[in-house]
Every structure is written in C-alpha cells, then in structure tokens.
Design a protein around this motif. Structure first.
Motif, PDB file in Angstrom:
ATOM      1  N   SER A   1       0.835  -1.205   0.000  1.00  0.00           N
ATOM      2  CA  SER A   1       0.000   0.000   0.000  1.00  0.00           C
ATOM      3  C   SER A   1       0.866   1.249   0.000  1.00  0.00           C
ATOM      4  N   ALA A   2       1.906   1.236   0.828  1.00  0.00           N
ATOM      5  CA  ALA A   2       2.782   2.399   0.893  1.00  0.00           C
ATOM      6  C   ALA A   2       3.468   2.623  -0.443  1.00  0.00           C
ATOM      7  N   ALA A   3       3.866   1.521  -1.092  1.00  0.00           N
ATOM      8  CA  ALA A   3       4.546   1.667  -2.380  1.00  0.00           C
ATOM      9  C   ALA A   3       3.611   2.244  -3.428  1.00  0.00           C
ATOM     10  N   LEU A   4       2.356   1.770  -3.432  1.00  0.00           N
ATOM     11  CA  LEU A   4       1.415   2.283  -4.430  1.00  0.00           C
ATOM     12  C   LEU A   4       1.154   3.770  -4.225  1.00  0.00           C
ATOM     13  N   LEU A   5       0.963   4.164  -2.967  1.00  0.00           N
ATOM     14  CA  LEU A   5       0.789   5.595  -2.703  1.00  0.00           C
ATOM     15  C   LEU A   5       2.081   6.338  -3.012  1.00  0.00           C
ATOM     16  N   GLY A   6       3.185   5.667  -2.653  1.00  0.00           N
ATOM     17  CA  GLY A   6       4.481   6.301  -2.815  1.00  0.00           C
ATOM     18  C   GLY A   6       4.805   6.631  -4.256  1.00  0.00           C
ATOM     19  N   LEU A   7       4.413   5.734  -5.166  1.00  0.00           N
ATOM     20  CA  LEU A   7       4.692   6.006  -6.570  1.00  0.00           C
ATOM     21  C   LEU A   7       4.065   7.322  -6.999  1.00  0.00           C
ATOM     22  N   VAL A   8       2.830   7.525  -6.601  1.00  0.00           N
ATOM     23  CA  VAL A   8       2.157   8.768  -6.981  1.00  0.00           C
ATOM     24  C   VAL A   8       2.760   9.963  -6.250  1.00  0.00           C
ATOM     25  N   ALA A   9       3.004   9.776  -4.948  1.00  0.00           N
ATOM     26  CA  ALA A   9       3.524  10.891  -4.160  1.00  0.00           C
ATOM     27  C   ALA A   9       4.916  11.300  -4.610  1.00  0.00           C
ATOM     28  N   ILE A  10       5.760  10.311  -4.895  1.00  0.00           N
ATOM     29  CA  ILE A  10       7.106  10.637  -5.359  1.00  0.00           C
ATOM     30  C   ILE A  10       7.032  11.304  -6.726  1.00  0.00           C
ATOM     31  N   GLY A  11       6.071  10.852  -7.529  1.00  0.00           N
ATOM     32  CA  GLY A  11       5.898  11.502  -8.818  1.00  0.00           C
ATOM     33  C   GLY A  11       5.491  12.944  -8.665  1.00  0.00           C
ATOM     34  N   THR A  12       4.729  13.224  -7.632  1.00  0.00           N
ATOM     35  CA  THR A  12       4.227  14.573  -7.424  1.00  0.00           C
ATOM     36  C   THR A  12       5.314  15.507  -6.899  1.00  0.00           C
ATOM     37  N   ALA A  13       6.357  14.921  -6.303  1.00  0.00           N
ATOM     38  CA  ALA A  13       7.376  15.757  -5.668  1.00  0.00           C
ATOM     39  C   ALA A  13       8.035  16.758  -6.624  1.00  0.00           C
ATOM     40  N   PRO A  14       8.530  16.329  -7.808  1.00  0.00           N
ATOM     41  CA  PRO A  14       9.188  17.328  -8.665  1.00  0.00           C
ATOM     42  C   PRO A  14       8.247  18.466  -9.061  1.00  0.00           C
ATOM     43  N   VAL A  15       6.965  18.149  -9.234  1.00  0.00           N
ATOM     44  CA  VAL A  15       6.039  19.201  -9.655  1.00  0.00           C
ATOM     45  C   VAL A  15       5.869  20.227  -8.542  1.00  0.00           C
ATOM     46  N   ILE A  16       5.651  19.751  -7.322  1.00  0.00           N
ATOM     47  CA  ILE A  16       5.477  20.681  -6.211  1.00  0.00           C
ATOM     48  C   ILE A  16       6.777  21.423  -5.941  1.00  0.00           C
ATOM     49  N   LEU A  17       7.897  20.708  -6.025  1.00  0.00           N
ATOM     50  CA  LEU A  17       9.183  21.345  -5.756  1.00  0.00           C
ATOM     51  C   LEU A  17       9.465  22.474  -6.736  1.00  0.00           C
ATOM     52  N   SER A  18       8.961  22.337  -7.975  1.00  0.00           N
ATOM     53  CA  SER A  18       9.257  23.388  -8.949  1.00  0.00           C
ATOM     54  C   SER A  18       8.260  24.513  -8.882  1.00  0.00           C
ATOM     55  N   GLY A  19       7.374  24.464  -7.889  1.00  0.00           N
ATOM     56  CA  GLY A  19       6.471  25.579  -7.692  1.00  0.00           C
ATOM     57  C   GLY A  19       5.105  25.428  -8.351  1.00  0.00           C
ATOM     58  N   ALA A  20       4.784  24.251  -8.872  1.00  0.00           N
ATOM     59  CA  ALA A  20       3.469  24.061  -9.498  1.00  0.00           C
ATOM     60  C   ALA A  20       2.662  23.072  -8.663  1.00  0.00           C
ATOM     61  N   ILE A  21       1.484  22.710  -9.151  1.00  0.00           N
ATOM     62  CA  ILE A  21       0.685  21.706  -8.467  1.00  0.00           C
ATOM     63  C   ILE A  21      -0.232  21.048  -9.485  1.00  0.00           C
ATOM     64  N   ASP A  22      -0.608  19.803  -9.248  1.00  0.00           N
ATOM     65  CA  ASP A  22      -1.422  19.054 -10.215  1.00  0.00           C
ATOM     66  C   ASP A  22      -2.517  18.305  -9.478  1.00  0.00           C
ATOM     67  N   ILE A  23      -3.780  18.688  -9.682  1.00  0.00           N
ATOM     68  CA  ILE A  23      -4.845  17.988  -8.974  1.00  0.00           C
ATOM     69  C   ILE A  23      -5.548  16.975  -9.863  1.00  0.00           C
ATOM     70  N   SER A  24      -4.998  16.717 -11.059  1.00  0.00           N
ATOM     71  CA  SER A  24      -5.668  15.764 -11.946  1.00  0.00           C
ATOM     72  C   SER A  24      -5.076  14.368 -11.835  1.00  0.00           C
ATOM     73  N   LEU A  25      -4.210  14.167 -10.825  1.00  0.00           N
ATOM     74  CA  LEU A  25      -3.486  12.902 -10.691  1.00  0.00           C
ATOM     75  C   LEU A  25      -4.398  11.686 -10.688  1.00  0.00           C
ATOM     76  N   GLY A  26      -5.448  11.759  -9.861  1.00  0.00           N
ATOM     77  CA  GLY A  26      -6.310  10.595  -9.710  1.00  0.00           C
ATOM     78  C   GLY A  26      -6.963  10.214 -11.023  1.00  0.00           C
ATOM     79  N   ALA A  27      -7.474  11.225 -11.726  1.00  0.00           N
ATOM     80  CA  ALA A  27      -8.152  10.938 -12.981  1.00  0.00           C
ATOM     81  C   ALA A  27      -7.167  10.384 -14.008  1.00  0.00           C
ATOM     82  N   LEU A  28      -5.947  10.928 -14.029  1.00  0.00           N
ATOM     83  CA  LEU A  28      -4.949  10.432 -14.981  1.00  0.00           C
ATOM     84  C   LEU A  28      -4.586   8.986 -14.671  1.00  0.00           C
ATOM     85  N   MET A  29      -4.493   8.710 -13.351  1.00  0.00           N
ATOM     86  CA  MET A  29      -4.175   7.342 -12.926  1.00  0.00           C
ATOM     87  C   MET A  29      -5.265   6.392 -13.414  1.00  0.00           C
TER      88      MET A  29
END
Lengths: 319, 831
Positions: free
Chosen positions: B564-592
């Motif tokens: 479970s942690a790995a499955l969440l982790g894949l998405v969360a780690i993917g989200t890290a570069p986007v947030i780190l660069s100053g943006a945000i993406d709320i369409s993750l779930g739908a894209l998944m």
C-alpha cells in the motif's frame, strides 16, 4: 489583432454562455419547457450559491477548496441535531448554518495565520468531510420528515417559483452589491491586485480575509440546509464534486485565479454555463459530460488569459 | 599597454532619463579603478553595461582591443568579466556551493551527472581565497549578507576572472573582514587582473585604488590617479558647483512641533536612537546613503516595523504605532519609496486608487456611492494636476510622475498632520519633478509636517527647510541648507573609520565568528528534525499497535503495508518534482484511472501484462505532458489547467471503460509475487524512489527543479527556463502515475471509472507531511517516502485497532493541518 477579435476576447464569458444555451436549447428537448429550467436551478443551487460566495475570495487571490465539505458537514450537523439531540427542525437548521459559519471561521483563521489558502482548504476539506462521516457514524444517512420537502416546494407569496430561484437571486444581488458597490468590495479588489500596497494604504487586510472566508462558510451552511430540505436526507458521502463545480463556475466566469480581476455578473454567467452544460450533457451524452466540461474550462481559461493580456498591453501602449 | 577592457563612448538611456552619456573608461591590467558618484549618477548602469546585463544604446566595448558585444552576463563571464552586486538575489533553500553553481554553470561529469565534488572543491577554493574555512554545504539563507558577498567575490576571484567589478563590497562587512578583502584584492591585482571598485567610502578608495573616476548625471567629470586628488576634491566633483536656488526662505517651519521622536530604536537594529522634531509648515529633508536607515525609520513611525524603544508624539500626544490603518487615523501617512510594489494597485482604475484610503469615510454604512467616489477622485486629480485620459484608466498606464501624484493624492485624503515622503521623485521625469516639488511645498504651507526622504543631494538641499543626515542607522547631524555647503552635508553621510562606531555588533562578539544567523541555523536543522520526528512517530505508532494487538508486525501484514505504501508512494514521489518546482497538479487521480483503464482493457483482452504496463506508463506520461503544455502555452495557472484536465481525463476514462475492468488472478499473480519476502510492487516502489532521488539530486534538470521553486526570478536571471523544468517535472509525474495505475490494477484486480478519486489529495498530503514545501524549493524524496509510510500506517493501524473508517478522512485532514500549521509557526518563531 483586429478590434473585433479583441472585443470578442473581452466578452468571452458572455459569448460562451450564449453559445452553450443556444446549442442546448436547440438540441435538448427538455430545455424547451420552462419547468425544466426551474428544475436545473434547484439542482445546481448549491454550486451556484457557493460560486457566488467564492467570487470575492478568488478576487483577493485566495481560494477555498473545502466548500463542498462544509456543505455536507452542515447538512450532517442538521441531521444530528434533529435526530439525536431531538431539536425542533427549525432550530436544527439554524444550528447547521452556524456550523457552516464556524467551519468558515476555522478556514479564515488558518489563512490569516499565513498558510496558503490552497493548502489550508485542502486540509480542511478532508477534515470537515471526515467530521461529517464521524457524526453520521454507523448509520449512513439521516432521514427527515416529508414536511420539510413540502416546505421547500411551497410557492412563495403565491408565485410558483421554487425557493432555489429566490435563494440564488437573493445571493446574487447581495454579492453583487457588496463586491461592486460597497467599500468591502473595493478593498477586495485592491487586496487581489496588490496586497502589499493595500497594507501600505492602511486597509485592514486580515479582517477582510477573515470575513470573506467566514461568509463562505456561512453560505456553505445555507447550502447544507438546502440539501437537507430538498433531499430529505443528509449523507456524508454526498456532493463529492461540488467544490470543483463551484470553482469551475468562477473560472468560466472569467475571474482570474490570481486575483484582482473579474466580476459577480460574470460569475453568474459561469454558473449559467456550467448548469446548462452539465444538465444538457447529462441527458444527451453522459459519457462526454466530464470530457467536454474539462475541455471547455481549459479553453475558456486560456482565452480569458489571452484577452486580459491583450487588454493590458493595449492599455499600456495607449497610456 | 592595451587596457584589458575599454568602454568607448557608451550611452544608455531608459524611458525619461539618460543614465550614461558618452562614457569612456579604460581598465588596465594590474590596477584597481574606483568609481564614485552620487545616487543616480550612473554607477549601476555602468556596472550593468560592463558586465553584460544591459546592452549599450551607443558606443562599444573593447575586450583586449577587440570590439565585443555581450549577449548576457554569461557571455561576459566567458570573456573573464565578473560582477559581484550589492544585493545578491539567490536561492535561499540551496547550498552556497549550489548557488554559485547555478550562476556559473553546474560542473558535470560525463553523461550529465552533476559533479558535486568538483563544485564543492571549487567553492572551498573560493572560500579559501577569502580566508574562510567553513563548509560550502550550508544553505545560502544561513549566511549573513556580508558573508554571501564574500563568497561571491571569492568565487569570481578563484575562477578565471580577469576583470572583477565590485559594487559596495564592504557595505555589510566588519572592519576586519574589509581588511581581509583588501588584501585579497591586492593579491588579485598583482596577478595582472583589473578591478572596478564602486563605493561611497572615500577612505577605502584612498587606501586601495590606483585610479578614480567621478560620475555625475551620467557623465564622467574627472578621472585620474588617486594620488593626485583628495577626498574633498572628489566630493566637490561628485556634487558639482551648481546648487539650485534654495527655497525662498519664507515660512521656515515655525509652527508647533507636530512630530516628535525620542530615542527611537528599531527592533531589528536598522536604526538606533533617532530623536528629531518636525514642525508644522516645515519640509524636513532626510539625506543619507541607501541602507542608512531612513526608510526603516519612516516605516516604523508608520507602524509597519517593530520598535524596540523610544517614543513618538503627534501634536503633543504620545502614540504607539500599531499598524498602518491606525497611524493613518492618527494623521500620519507614509508614501513608500517603491511605488510599484508598495504604492499603487496597477490593475485598478485611477479612481479606485485615489479613494483607497478614504473608503470608510466616503461610504454610507456599507454602500459606496459611485458619485462620491468620482467627485473625490476628480477633486484630487484637479488639485494635483494629474495628467490622464480618464479616471477609469488603469493606474499602471500613467507615467511615473502621474503615478506618484496618484499615490500622493491618496495620502492627502485623511488630511494628514504628518507626511513621510520616501523618494517621491524617483523614476519621475524632470517636468513632473518640478510639479511634485511644488506640491510638497504646498503641503507644508498648509501647516503639515513634511519629511522628505531623498538620496539626491541637490534635490534635498533645495526643497528642505532643514536637512537631517542619516548614517549607518543614526541621525548624525542636522543642517540648515542655506548655511551649509553641499560638500559638508555629503561628507557627513559617508561612513568613515574614525568617529562613529559601526552599528551592529558593538556589544556582541566580532562578526568574524558569527557568520551564521540564528534563524538560519534553525532553517538548516528543521528538515532533519522534521524527518526525525516523523520517523519517531512512525516507530511509536508501530509499537503502539503491536502492543495493543500483538499481530501487527507479522510478515503478511508488513507485506500488505509495504505494498500500500509503495502504491501511494509512486504517486507521491511523482508529485514531488512538480510541487518542488512551484506548481501543483490535482488531476493525478483521474490520470491514474485513465492510464489504468486503457492498459486494463488491453490486458483484459489477453495482451501480455508487459504491454499493458508500457501503455499505462505512456498514457500517464502523455497526460502529464499535456498538463504542462497547457499551463505553459496557455499561460494559465496549473491549478486551473489541472482542474480542467481532471474533468477531461475522468470523462475519457468513462468513455473508454464503460464497465468495470476485471483482471483474473491468473494474469496478475506474477506481479503479486515476492522475492525473498519483498513484494515486487514494493521493490518497484523502492527502485522508483532511488531513481527519483538520483534524478533530483544528481542531474542538472533536477537541481533546476529546486532552483525554480526556490526563487523563480533568480532562476530566470541565471538562465533556467521554467518551460523546460515544468515539462520535465509534469511528464515525469505522469509516467509514475501511469505506472502506479497499472500496479494498483494488478494489486486489486478491478477498476471502476471512479477509482483513484482521492489519489491527488493523498499524494499531496504525503508530500506535505514529509516536508515538501507547497511553494516549492524545499523537500526531499525520503521525506515523501516517510510521509507515505506514515499515512499508510495510520490507515492500517486504524483498521487494526478497529477504528471506524470514517475517522480516516478526519485524520488525514487533521494531519495535514497540523503539519502545515506547525511549519508556519516554527518558521515565524525562527525568523
């Protein structure tokens, strides 16, 4: 860019609304009956009311993603008060609205503390919905007497219009007057344009923000009450996409997400567009509903932004 | 001998002002050439032209005799010309070494891996060149401004700079540090390099420089060897012989004292012990160098800055400044020096700006009648002579002078007793300047007390009844401009060795030891403390549940947890570069859901699982790329774009998979297996975490992600393209989201069109809890991993302890709220 194109870019929300309404009325038979319009108003009352309450917040450059959760939370509180605490229905409804106000105050205190509204309301979104789930507990919903629903259906002062219409009209007029003709509205625009300058001019920025988010919570409470009265039930898992629909209305209406530009009548256009679009698509092509809404949202946002930039450039050149 | 660099008849103008006129300058090898001049004489423009930041309008630059044009600062670097500015705009969240790396280019090994050891070595050499021996891995925000400047100079000196341009290098240094700097500069000179030394401190120039050039109003008025001149002569050249006619001496401010300050001291040390009186009807000029403390004093009187001591009285009544609004009600108005950032709401109409300070007064309870607004605005426009087409035009379209009049007009509305004007004629053309002077005199004639802060000596001398001089945070003298020479006033503003002690650190340890600011130390420790705290809470949670039930730490449970942690982790780690660069993406779930849906259908129809996996990843990557392209090309905020694509992807998913996707266990069991107890999915998660850590920390693009989030404007300055960074970050996120979708499908075996609805929120929550700053620039992959573990364990513990599932959402929301609030409070305490 010639003048006609420029003129059109400035009027995007009007054009889009007109287009959507025209196409829908032409293609969807149901819309040819006036009754159906009233039905649509009832269905999208909450989205519309919340979009109106969100407008001043977005104008200051903030956002509130928890509006849907506050609505559901208020609805559940009404249920809890009436069924478990055995309050009379009227008092329970008042309690629900007060719960919405409290939720809004919680949001505003987080924002005033310095937390980005996006993050703060992302957190409270989960918090409030979770609290709603907790209140409902093992039961999955509360049930309300039929009399409540009849009350909702009652014509007001003899005119056979559902309460929802009056509600939206009232909220629209109120929001319009406050944002465009009161000193609060001026402050809102100033804060959205340049918060630092507003501070230097001595405006009470913190207090304005406090009020705006609290008001949004109050409207959420009202919507919760409307939900309860209309459906006769309060469910914690209801209205999952209410937040996003409300924000979509605001964006479609041309309010800039970074603040400082936009107007209440335009938000109304956005509400009209979304309501008609979603209602129409639900009948005609439910599979395409979400895709088309999403594509339209992006297209309108891009066009609005292009129009704004063009207008700014022209104004700078002329000045 | 040929000069190293030569400026030949350089001219450079800006709208309304000619900054450099026919400037010629030669920098010879093995010399230190000083530049002196008043504020506005053209020194900054000279530096910018020479260092390649600004192209000249006319004239040419010759490097070693050959005419050269610099495309940007990097091009000038390549020719060996490096400038070190006074205000260093850097990436506060990155280390000192990395800051220098982004400016001069991160050193890379083969295959594009960042060569950290070479960067550290280079930085250590730079520091050693300055006599510093601390670690280059400190975050840049931890250094005091003086230290930062030293590092920059060291970096320039130790690399192949032949021409070093220094702008007020000793402004933040102690005496000892300055001496060290001079020694290094002399060594640099003896190597055959040239140094352009811009400074107000004449004592330093006479100690260090070989030649000196005086600038005045964009012209070079004198050049010669330092030995042939004296400080007095230089000052005379800087200031010029013509002093404009002083105020006709009427109404010399003999009204009652309206503003009285006694022993005012700033809470942050910007000024100390300021005592002055300003009379009604008087224009009190405040002169001084930039940074002398005048603006800070005015802001403190206006209530926008904390005071550590002293008293203020308005019209005899003592007043404690409690904020801008309160001070305006008391009759004190401050007109800020940065008109564009602090003064004007550029997008609002002129009318809206003019009435901004009088909203409550004009309104009838809540309602603000338009007619009253318009009347007020028109009155103000007439009174001040603002030139415009209509009061409805956006304030940002007015010329500088008229904008300033608007800000002035707004301040008049409350009939102020005291007016604090900070650089009211900055960026204003000559004609409008004269009008503003007239207005200032008029304000005074109306009986108000006017404080006129200006760094333009002739202006302040001509427009004031009295002139006070600020130097290094103290009010050192008050002059009558009619009885004092300009040179004397100028001299009193210039810091000198003898006499006044340096402002800070008179009672604490010498600066050399204190190179770290205390809030900065907290900044270094915070991420480590946070991750440590998270780990501790995690362990405590495990212990608690194990203690209660005794079944938590079994292999099965841990395997499930890790998956479970790995499955969440894949998405969360993917989200890290986007947030780190100053943006945000709320369409993750739908894209998944979309990726899993497309792949799932193929898989269901019998295609091999490898193909399905590839398709999922590809769909995810394309979706991420689309998000980035729409944000960049459409110039729309990512939040709005991803709101739209959320709907879009959800709709596409609905269309593609009308019914649920079911994958039989037989197709999935290989993926669900494990190797020696470690589930494949968890292994994939770990691999992705390591890969992302490598990408974010060892590639140039990865470091640019951090830089972009830390300070977008500095990033722009050093040549980081937001488009490249966002495209990379969003696509990367999309790829991981696709993979997560596929693996989730493999894990659960079925997919509904509404699956993964809350993934976006969970992922962002995990990132925020793990220490990723939502504004970007700060955070690590391991923090995100900890955050995922924490959230997953919390959920699992809840299930185990029999806590009802409806508590889960409350808990997640509560956890994020707590994490964010503590972060804000902690930062406030530290700063």
């Amino acid at each position: 860019m010639n003048r006609l194109a420029a003129l059109m870019l400035r009027r995007i929300p009007w054009l889009v609304a007109a287009l959507i309404v025209a196409v829908t009325v032409a293609t969807v038979r149901a819309f040819r009956q006036p009754d159906y319009w009233l039905n649509v108003t009832e269905q999208y009352f909450a989205a519309g009311a919340l979009a109106l309450a969100l407008t001043p917040i977005v104008l200051t450059g903030g956002i509130d993603l928890s509006v849907g959760s506050v609505t559901v939370f208020a609805a559940v509180v009404i249920g809890a008060l009436s069924e478990q605490a055995h309050w009379p229905v009227g008092l329970a409804v008042a309690g629900g609205i007060a719960a919405g106000l409290l939720a809004g105050l919680f949001n505003s205190s987080l924002v005033v503390l310095g937390i980005m509204p996006l993050v703060a309301t992302l957190a409270t979104r989960e918090l409030f919905r979770g609290l709603a789930s907790t209140l409902v507990g093992e039961a999955t919903r509360y049930r309300f007497p039929r009399t409540l629903h009849d009350f909702w259906e009652q014509p007001l002062a003899g005119v056979p219009l559902p309460l929802a219409v009056y509600g939206i009209a009232f909220l629209f007029v109120l929001t319009y007057l406050v944002v465009h003709h009161s000193w609060i509205g001026r402050m809102v625009y100033a804060i959205g344009d340049n918060e630092q300058a507003a501070r230097f001019a001595g405006l009470p920025v913190r207090r304005v923000k406090l009020g705006l988010y609290a008001w949004c919570g109050l409207v959420g409470g009202l919507c919760g009450a409307a939900l309860v009265v209309r459906h006769g039930a309060a469910k914690a898992e209801a209205e999952q996409s209410l937040d996003l629909i409300a924000i979509a209305c605001v964006v479609l209406g041309g309010v800039r997400i970074t603040g400082g530009a936009g107007s209440v009548p335009r938000t109304l256009l956005g509400i009209l567009t979304i309501a008609v679009l979603l209602a129409g698509l639900t009948i005609v092509a439910p599979a395409w509903r979400d895709s088309l809404t999403g594509a339209l949202l992006i297209a309108v946002a891009v066009a609005n932004e292009a129009g704004n930039r063009w207008a700014q450039r022209r104004a700078a050149e002329a000045g | 001998m040929q000069p190293l660099v030569e400026l030949c008849r350089i001219t450079r103008s800006f709208p309304g002002v000619v900054a450099l006129k026919d400037m010629s300058l030669a920098l010879r090898s093995g010399s230190i050439h000083a530049i002196v001049g008043e504020n506005g004489a053209g020194k900054s423009t000279l530096i910018n032209v020479l260092s390649g930041v600004l192209p000249p309008d006319a004239g040419e630059i010759r490097v070693a005799g050959r005419p050269t044009a610099f495309a940007d600062a990097r091009a000038a670097h390549r020719h060996g010309i490096v400038a070190v500015h006074q205000e260093v705009d850097l990436f506060p969240d990155l280390t000192v070494a990395e800051n220098i790396g982004h400016e001069r280019g991160l050193p890379v090994r083969c295959l594009g891996w960042v060569d950290w050891s070479r960067l550290r070595r280079q930085t250590r050499e730079a520091l050693a060149a300055m006599g510093e021996s601390w670690s280059p891995s400190l975050p840049a925000a931890a250094l005091t401004p003086g230290r930062r400047q030293l590092v920059e100079i060291g970096a320039a000196v130790s690399q192949d700079a032949w021409v070093l341009i220094l702008d007020e290098p000793t402004s933040s240094l102690s005496e000892a540090e300055a001496q060290l700097l001079f020694e290094r500069l002399r060594r640099f000179r003896s190597r055959g390099s040239a140094i352009l030394y811009v400074s107000h401190r004449l004592d330093e120039i006479f100690a260090l420089a070989d030649e000196v050039t005086v600038l005045r109003n964009g012209l070079r008025v004198w050049t010669g060897p330092v030995a042939c001149t004296s400080p007095d002569q230089l000052i005379k050249q800087m200031v010029g012989q013509e002093i404009p006619a002083a105020l006709s001496g009427d109404a010399c401010g003999q009204g009652a004292v309206r503003l009285r300050c006694r022993a005012l001291t700033a809470a942050d040390g910007a000024f100390r012990d300021i005592s002055l009186d300003v009379h009604g009807g008087e224009v009190f000029g405040l002169y001084g160098l930039v940074g002398a403390g005048r603006t800070e004093w005015a802001e403190a009187v206006f209530g926008l800055r904390g005071l550590a001591g002293g008293e203020i009285a308005i019209d005899g009544r003592p007043v404690t400044p409690a904020g801008a609004g309160a001070m305006i009600r008391r009759g004190v108005v401050y007109v800020p020096e940065d008109r564009l950032r602090h003064g004007l709401c550029r997008g609002l109409s002129v009318r809206a700006n003019l009435v901004l300070a009088s909203l409550r007064r004009l309104a009838r309870t809540l309602w603000l009648p338009r007619a009253r607004e318009v009347r007020q605005a028109r009155q103000m426009v007439a009174r001040l002579g603002v030139r415009l087409q209509s009061i409805e035009q956006p304030a940002g379209t007015l010329s500088g002078g008229n904008q300033q009049k608007v800000v002035l007009g707004r301040s008049l509305d409350c009939d102020p007793k005291v007016l604090l004007l900070d650089e009211p004629t900055r960026g204003v053309d000559v004609g409008a300047k004269a009008e503003i002077y007239g207005l200032v005199r008029q304000f005074a004639a109306e009986g108000r007390a006017v404080v006129f802060i200006s760094s333009d000596l002739p202006e302040v001398l001509a427009q004031s009844n009295r002139v006070g001089v600020f130097r290094e945070g103290r009010l050192v003298a008050t002059f009558n401009p009619r009885r004092t020479s300009a040179a004397e006033v100028a001299r009193s503003a210039i810091p000198a060795e003898s006499g006044v002690q340096p402002l800070c650190d008179t009672d604490t340890a010498p600066r050399t030891e204190r190179y770290l600011s205390r809030p900065a130390l907290a900044a270094i420790l915070r991420p480590a403390l946070r991750e440590g705290a998270l780990l501790a809470v995690l362990i405590a949670l495990f212990a608690f549940v194990e203690g209660r039930t005794g079944r938590f730490l079994q292999e099965n449970e841990l395997q499930d947890l890790s998956v479970s942690a790995a499955l969440l982790g894949l998405v969360a780690i993917g989200t890290a570069p986007v947030i780190l660069s100053g943006a945000i993406d709320i369409s993750l779930g739908a894209l998944m859901a979309l990726s899993a849906g497309v792949a799932g259908r193929l898989w269901e129809q019998g295609h091999p699982s490898a193909l399905a996996a590839l398709v999922a990843v590809a769909v995810g990557g394309l979706g991420g790329m689309l998000n980035a392209l729409l944000s960049l090309l459409g110039r729309v905020h990512p939040i709005v774009v991803t709101l739209g694509t959320l709907s879009l992807y959800r709709g596409l998913t609905l269309w593609w998979i009308e019914q649920d996707v079911q994958i039989p266990l037989s197709s999935r069991h290989q993926i669900l297996g494990d190797v020696r107890g470690l589930p494949w999915i968890t292994a994939a998660g770990i691999a992705v975490a390591v890969l992302t850590w490598l990408a974010l920390n060892w590639t140039v693009v990865g470091r640019q992600v951090y830089a972009q989030g830390s300070n977008p404007s500095a990033g722009h300055r050093v040549g980081i393209h937001r488009s490249r960074v966002w495209l990379a970050a969003f696509t990367f996120q999309g790829l991981l989201v696709g993979l997560a979708g596929f693996l989730s499908l493999a894990h659960s075996g079925s997919l509904q069109p509404t699956s993964f609805d809350d993934q976006a929120l969970q992922a962002i929550a995990a990132a925020v809890v793990g220490g990723v700053a939502i504004t970007g620039g700060r955070g690590s992959v391991w923090g995100v991993v900890l955050g995922c573990l924490f959230l997953t364990t919390l959920t699992a513990a809840g299930v185990f302890l029999g806590v009802a599932s409806y508590w889960q959402r409350t808990l997640v929301g509560g956890v994020i709220a707590v994490a964010v609030v503590t972060d804000v409070l902690w930062r406030r305490r530290g700063a």
